[in-house]
Write an enzyme that holds these catalytic residues in place. Structure first.
Site, PDB file in Angstrom:
ATOM      1  N   CYS A  56      -0.359   3.526  -6.728  1.00 13.60           N
ATOM      2  CA  CYS A  56      -1.526   3.240  -6.098  1.00 13.60           C
ATOM      3  C   CYS A  56      -1.760   1.763  -6.213  1.00 13.60           C
ATOM      4  O   CYS A  56      -1.786   1.185  -7.288  1.00 13.60           O
ATOM      5  CB  CYS A  56      -2.990   3.725  -5.524  1.00 13.60           C
ATOM      6  SG  CYS A  56      -4.114   3.240  -4.843  1.00 13.60           S
ATOM      7  N   CYS A  73       1.044  -1.050   0.090  1.00 13.09           N
ATOM      8  CA  CYS A  73      -0.052  -0.132   0.005  1.00 13.09           C
ATOM      9  C   CYS A  73       0.498   1.240  -0.169  1.00 13.09           C
ATOM     10  O   CYS A  73       2.078   1.672   1.234  1.00 13.09           O
ATOM     11  CB  CYS A  73      -0.751  -0.242   0.595  1.00 13.09           C
ATOM     12  SG  CYS A  73      -1.704   1.288   1.245  1.00 13.09           S
TER      13      CYS A  73
HETATM   14  N1  DGL Z   1      -3.849   0.248  -1.569  1.00 11.83           N
HETATM   15  C1  DGL Z   1      -3.839   1.869  -1.133  1.00 11.83           C
HETATM   16  C2  DGL Z   1      -2.169   2.157  -1.614  1.00 11.83           C
HETATM   17  O1  DGL Z   1      -1.357   1.388  -2.857  1.00 11.83           O
HETATM   18  C3  DGL Z   1      -4.683   2.710  -1.571  1.00 11.83           C
HETATM   19  C4  DGL Z   1      -5.767   2.422  -1.235  1.00 11.83           C
HETATM   20  C5  DGL Z   1      -6.889   3.296  -0.296  1.00 11.83           C
HETATM   21  O2  DGL Z   1      -6.910   4.215  -0.032  1.00 11.83           O
HETATM   22  O3  DGL Z   1      -7.219   2.686   0.651  1.00 11.83           O
HETATM   23  O4  DGL Z   1      -1.926   3.369  -1.701  1.00 11.83           O
END
Ligand code: DGL
Length: 265
Positions: A192, A75
């Site tokens: 993301c 993330c």
């Molecule tokens: N998957 C997450 C990232 O790589 C973010 C998504 C969220 O806002 O929770 O930033």
């Protein structure tokens, strides 16, 4: 034979599955625990202090419960904040996911790159420092999306997501006067982990072709390097899927490809 290594992959939701998929490909011998902190999703809507206060103790609890050999924070919104806290507090290897600005700027021919991430990720000092250090003469446009991660989750869960909604979030990445403009954006960083879930849609909706930079294969190589070499026979160890909300889910079939064909328990 030594027990297979346990790799814990963590995200706010289902986006980290795009990283998991690459790691499973590189290390089919490992046991996987995938944790979606859906009780706190989306991270992009929380403050920096809230994310640190949430993620650092939660990872501690997960380490106690699952004894992983390595933890991947799949993330960007969290990794751009918590990696130093995690490394200071817990004695095991951590691999994070941060915007792939360096390789994107190194390969851009038009010297115009966009970084598409959550509103949190594009605001981070960490991201700005990457641009200062690695832009290599490129003009970098930061595009913070409020809704794409949720749209990606909806699409993966089988709901209809309209082109118009996706395009509204994507359009600011495309700077320039069309495919013939020598100063147009030619490279977009997927900052993301949710966004590669919408890759087919992005390619179809893009006003002109660009290179999409997804760091997941590089993350998988890093994970593989940090673990002891795989034992000769790649025995597919098990996989677990945990939602912090404890909601029952019916996604097992849809998630199988991300787990290399295993059905996550
Ligand atoms: N998957 C997450 C990232 O790589 C973010 C998504 C969220 O806002 O929770 O930033």
């Amino acid at each position: 034979m030594p027990a297979p290594p346990t790799i814990l992959v963590f995200d706010s939701g289902l986006g980290g599955l795009t990283v998991l998929r690459e790691i499973v490909g590189a290390r089919p011998d490992a046991h996987y625990v995938y944790v979606a902190d859906d009780a706190f999703f989306p991270y992009g809507h929380h403050s920096e202090d809230q994310i640190i206060a949430r993620v650092v103790p939660l990872i501690g609890e997960l380490i106690t419960a699952h004894a992983p050999d390595l933890v991947v924070i799949a993330c960007n919104t969290a990794s751009t904040l918590v990696m130093s806290h995690l490394r200071a507090k817990y004695q095991l290897p951590f691999v994070g996911t941060v915007p792939a600005i360096k390789p994107a700027c190194a390969s851009s021919k038009t010297k115009r790159v966009s970084v598409l991430g959550t509103k949190g990720t594009v605001k981070r000092e960490y991201t700005k420092a990457l641009i200062r250090d690695f832009a290599q003469g490129c003009e970098v446009t930061l595009v913070g999306s409020a809704d794409l991660a949720a749209l990606a989750e909806a699409a993966l869960s089988g709901n209809d997501v309209g082109d118009r909604e996706i395009f509204a979030e994507l359009a600011p990445c495309f700077v320039g006067n069309g495919a013939g403009d020598p100063a147009r954006t030619d490279t977009v960083v997927l900052a993301c982990t949710h966004y590669p879930l919408l890759m087919d849609r992005f390619v179809r909706l893009a006003p002109w072709p660009v290179d999409w930079i997804d760091p997941a294969p590089a993350i998988a190589r890093r994970v593989s390097d940090l673990l002891r070499p795989a034992s000769g026979e790649a025995d597919h160890a098990g996989a677990e899927m945990i939602f912090t909300s404890r909601r029952p889910h019916t996604l097992s079939q849809a998630l199988m490809p991300f787990f290399g064909g295993r059905i996550p328990a």
